[in-house]
Design a protein around this motif. Structure first.
Motif, PDB file in Angstrom:
ATOM      1  N   ARG A  75       0.821  -1.210   0.000  1.00  0.00           N
ATOM      2  CA  ARG A  75       0.000   0.000   0.000  1.00  0.00           C
ATOM      3  C   ARG A  75       0.857   1.262   0.000  1.00  0.00           C
ATOM      4  O   ARG A  75       1.071   1.872  -1.030  1.00  0.00           O
ATOM      5  CB  ARG A  75      -0.969  -0.017   1.190  1.00  0.00           C
ATOM      6  N   ASP A  76       1.397   1.624   1.163  1.00  0.00           N
ATOM      7  CA  ASP A  76       2.015   2.949   1.246  1.00  0.00           C
ATOM      8  C   ASP A  76       3.229   3.060   0.335  1.00  0.00           C
ATOM      9  O   ASP A  76       3.477   4.123  -0.259  1.00  0.00           O
ATOM     10  CB  ASP A  76       2.415   3.246   2.699  1.00  0.00           C
ATOM     11  N   LYS A 133       2.314   8.379  13.454  1.00  0.00           N
ATOM     12  CA  LYS A 133       2.273   8.425  11.992  1.00  0.00           C
ATOM     13  C   LYS A 133       3.067   9.644  11.520  1.00  0.00           C
ATOM     14  O   LYS A 133       2.612  10.787  11.616  1.00  0.00           O
ATOM     15  CB  LYS A 133       0.807   8.516  11.561  1.00  0.00           C
ATOM     16  N   HIS A 169       5.415   4.595  12.351  1.00  0.00           N
ATOM     17  CA  HIS A 169       5.373   4.666  10.886  1.00  0.00           C
ATOM     18  C   HIS A 169       6.127   5.917  10.450  1.00  0.00           C
ATOM     19  O   HIS A 169       5.883   6.999  10.979  1.00  0.00           O
ATOM     20  CB  HIS A 169       3.903   4.755  10.453  1.00  0.00           C
ATOM     21  N   HIS A 201       8.369   7.901   6.869  1.00  0.00           N
ATOM     22  CA  HIS A 201       8.763   7.895   5.450  1.00  0.00           C
ATOM     23  C   HIS A 201      10.225   8.299   5.394  1.00  0.00           C
ATOM     24  O   HIS A 201      10.665   9.147   6.177  1.00  0.00           O
ATOM     25  CB  HIS A 201       7.885   8.860   4.645  1.00  0.00           C
ATOM     26  N   GLN A 252       8.714   3.859   2.845  1.00  0.00           N
ATOM     27  CA  GLN A 252       9.218   3.477   4.168  1.00  0.00           C
ATOM     28  C   GLN A 252      10.685   3.014   4.065  1.00  0.00           C
ATOM     29  O   GLN A 252      11.151   2.689   2.978  1.00  0.00           O
ATOM     30  CB  GLN A 252       8.368   2.324   4.734  1.00  0.00           C
TER      31      GLN A 252
HETATM   32 ZN    ZN Z   1       2.616   6.807   5.231  1.00  0.00          ZN
END
Ligand code: ZN
Ligand code: 3PY
Length: 621
Positions: free
Chosen positions: A110-111, A281, A310, A312, A346
């Motif tokens: 997904r991400d 997040k 989570h 990035h 990620q």
């Molecule tokens: Zn994200």
């Protein structure tokens, strides 16, 4: 054969020619249907072949050739899904908090592709690798595979029904919990919906395969998340993981809004709302290692729930943040398969697994198994090259502009469309300025879109941000900004920016509040699963759903096509095989492409199951 079968049918011979005759004999129409389905799919292939919307296939191999050698006839070992079924969501969360191993969520499904490839990875390419993930990395806490932008993109761009994706992934991943990203009251959309929509969405998602819902609100407003949290709790069987959206730098002594105290107060409301798991997040990669350690330690000290981090990797060093979080006691973190990791995605799963191997917090995942899946994902990434964001490497500028990972790649595309491709720094600077003007909000869908809209507007008209802030009434203010200032997305954490807000709203009307449902909509949401899914698609994304339905009507089920065929069309001298259903194959080939006539129509000679077949296609190039 069709006619013969009719002529031989006993009811036909007996003269029973009611309209139910064909309906009761689906076998009779199968031949005709598959021919029809074949023609429709061939029309798509020819259209793509003539117009080449994505250029030439950059890949000369089939990604499936890169899958590891695994016996798929063996059952997948028991994993987090069985643990959840056995312990229930509260017990599952307790076990997560008590385990020593660092739990890991794989975001590749997904991400990662939302952040790197404009969310374009198709169900087919996810479903084919899922059984390998199930068998080789069963230690995963979860696979994040649904929600966020995937729902919209499936309907709008891929000709796919998102619910079918979820069903396929559920089948392929019987042992690992499937996780989704739920945007609070906005569910998977961009504006708030009535509670009945949230309820129906969560119920349908839970029965269709979602085990863990990660819920957030773009403005960290718990009241906006509450209907979603309540709906997840009401399922009784799924996990409510609720996020604090991280922004700023909590270690900065000059920070007076997004402080440790702010996050702790927010977490308290989240825990009081009944969250099983707390997520941190970090949409843009702003959470630095020392700040992560401080935040995680404080969250774990103050609350009993497990903490899931989570981030990035936009600035480039976010593995350090995950390791610092782990050392401070984080219960779970997110990572993506290496070829789909780094930059706006990620951090790499293999680097995380390797970093913790043979330590107290060893993830339990086998480094070899994780890296054996990489050649497949690398091939998939090449296959989707037209959708690459174009970000060549990490960027430290994110600490100033704070653009979330998924949006950074989008904004680059929008900059190209505005003729500002060579001046992206201007858009970054305008984004930072827009953020200040709008009251320093956490930036994540949909608040990030508002800040982005203003940034693009300021860049396009070459405005002086200070002048815009002082005199917004003299500018054409984007609708989303007016709506935002009117409170369409809720209240801002730091209060309203005044006098800017009053000036923006003076003399302007903005739509706020949710549009109530009609009785028909309410009945559809209470209907059977198929009716509810159709209603949700239509209510959440009316226009993309129309696009999807028209495409399905015109071309049939395009999810049956291999991605190479779907994106790049027919290739000279190659026989393309499409499996319409088990045992029903279609063989398509390209013979020649004729010149365009005065209406721009080309006659393309193809072969369909060995027979020559001319197809007309409009040349739009
Ligand atoms: Zn994200
Ligand atoms: C989404 O809302 O899609 C996100 O990924 C937010 O980070």
């Amino acid at each position: 054969p069709f006619l013969q079968a009719v002529l031989d049918d006993e009811a036909f011979l007996a003269g029973d020619l009611s309209t139910a005759f064909i309906d009761e004999r689906p076998g009779l129409v199968r031949g005709r249907e598959s021919k029809d389905r074949g023609s429709k799919i061939l029309n798509w292939l020819v259209d793509v072949t003539v117009n080449k919307p994505n250029g030439e296939n950059p890949l000369s191999i089939d990604p499936r050739d890169k899958l590891p050698d695994v016996d798929l006839s063996s059952p997948a070992p028991a994993g987090s899904r069985q643990r959840l079924l056995e312990l229930g969501p509260a017990g599952f969360a307790r076990a997560l908090r008590e385990q020593t191993a660092l739990a890991v969520t794989d975001t590749t499904f997904r991400d990662a592709h939302q952040s790197l490839l404009a969310t374009r990875v198709r169900t087919r390419d996810l479903a084919v690798v899922a059984p390998y993930v199930a068998r080789t990395t069963p230690q995963l806490l979860s696979v994040e595979a649904w929600g966020g932008a995937t729902y919209d993109v499936a309907l709008r761009f891929l000709g796919e029904d998102p619910w079918e994706r979820l069903a396929k992934l559920r089948d392929a991943l019987p042992n690992i919990a499937i996780q989704m990203l739920l945007r609070g009251r906005n569910t998977v959309g961009y504006t708030p919906y009535p509670t009945e929509v949230t309820d129906a969405f969560v119920r349908e998602a839970a029965t269709s395969g979602i085990d863990i819902f990660r819920i957030f609100d773009a403005l960290n407003d718990v009241s906006q998340m509450r209907p979603a949290i309540d709906a997840v709790l009401a399922t009784g069987s799924t996990v409510a993981e609720v996020a604090v959206c991280y922004t700023g730098d909590l270690l900065d002594p000059a920070e007076d809004l997004y402080t440790l105290d702010y996050y702790l107060r927010l977490a308290e409301q989240i825990v009081d709302a009944g969250a099983h798991v707390l997520a941190v997040k970090d949409m843009a990669g702003l959470l630095r290692p020392a700040a992560a350690a401080k935040l995680v330690a404080a969250l774990r000290e103050n609350f009993d729930v497990p903490v899931h981090v989570h981030t990035h990797d936009t600035p480039g060093g976010q593995l350090a943040t995950l390791l610092a979080a782990s050392a401070a006691g984080a219960d779970a973190v997110d990572a993506a398969s290496a070829p789909m990791a780094g930059s706006t995605s990620q951090p790499s799963l293999s680097s995380l697994v390797a970093a913790l191997a043979h330590t107290e917090r060893d993830t339990g995942l086998e480094l070899r198994a994780v890296s054996d899946l990489e050649p497949y994902w690398e091939a998939v990434r090449h296959l989707y090259r037209p959708f690459e964001s174009g970000l060549a490497g990490p960027t430290g500028r994110v600490y100033a502009h704070e653009i979330p990972g998924g949006q950074l790649s989008n904004l680059r595309q929008q900059a190209i469309a505005l003729g500002l491709a060579d001046d992206f720094e201007l858009i970054e600077d305008m984004y930072a300025a827009a953020n200040e003007i709008l009251g320093r909000v956490p930036k994540v869908t949909p608040s990030s879109k508002v800040v982005g809209d203003l940034a693009l507007h300021l860049a396009a008209v070459k405005a002086d941000p200070a002048d815009f802030a002082a005199n917004p009434h003299t500018y054409d203010v984007p609708d989303s900004v007016v709506g935002f200032m009117a409170g369409e997305l809720g209240d801002l954490p730091g209060g309203w920016p005044e006098p800017f807000r009053t000036k923006v709203l003076a003399g302007r009307t903005a739509r706020t509040g949710v549009t109530p449902l009609s009785d028909d909509d309410r009945a559809a949401l209470d209907g059977d699963s198929a009716t509810r899914r159709r209603a949700l698609n239509r209510l959440l994304f009316p226009q993309p759903t129309r696009i999807y339905e028209e495409q399905r009507e015109t071309y049939g089920d395009l999810s049956l096509l291999d991605t190479a065929d779907y994106l790049y069309g027919l290739q000279d001298g190659r026989e393309h095989v499409v499996e319409l259903e088990k045992g029903v194959q279609l063989y398509a080939g390209l013979e020649s492409i004729g010149a365009a006539d005065d209406k721009g129509i080309r006659s393309v000679m193809t072969t369909l199951n060995g027979q020559l077949r001319p197809v007309a296609a409009r040349d739009r190039t």
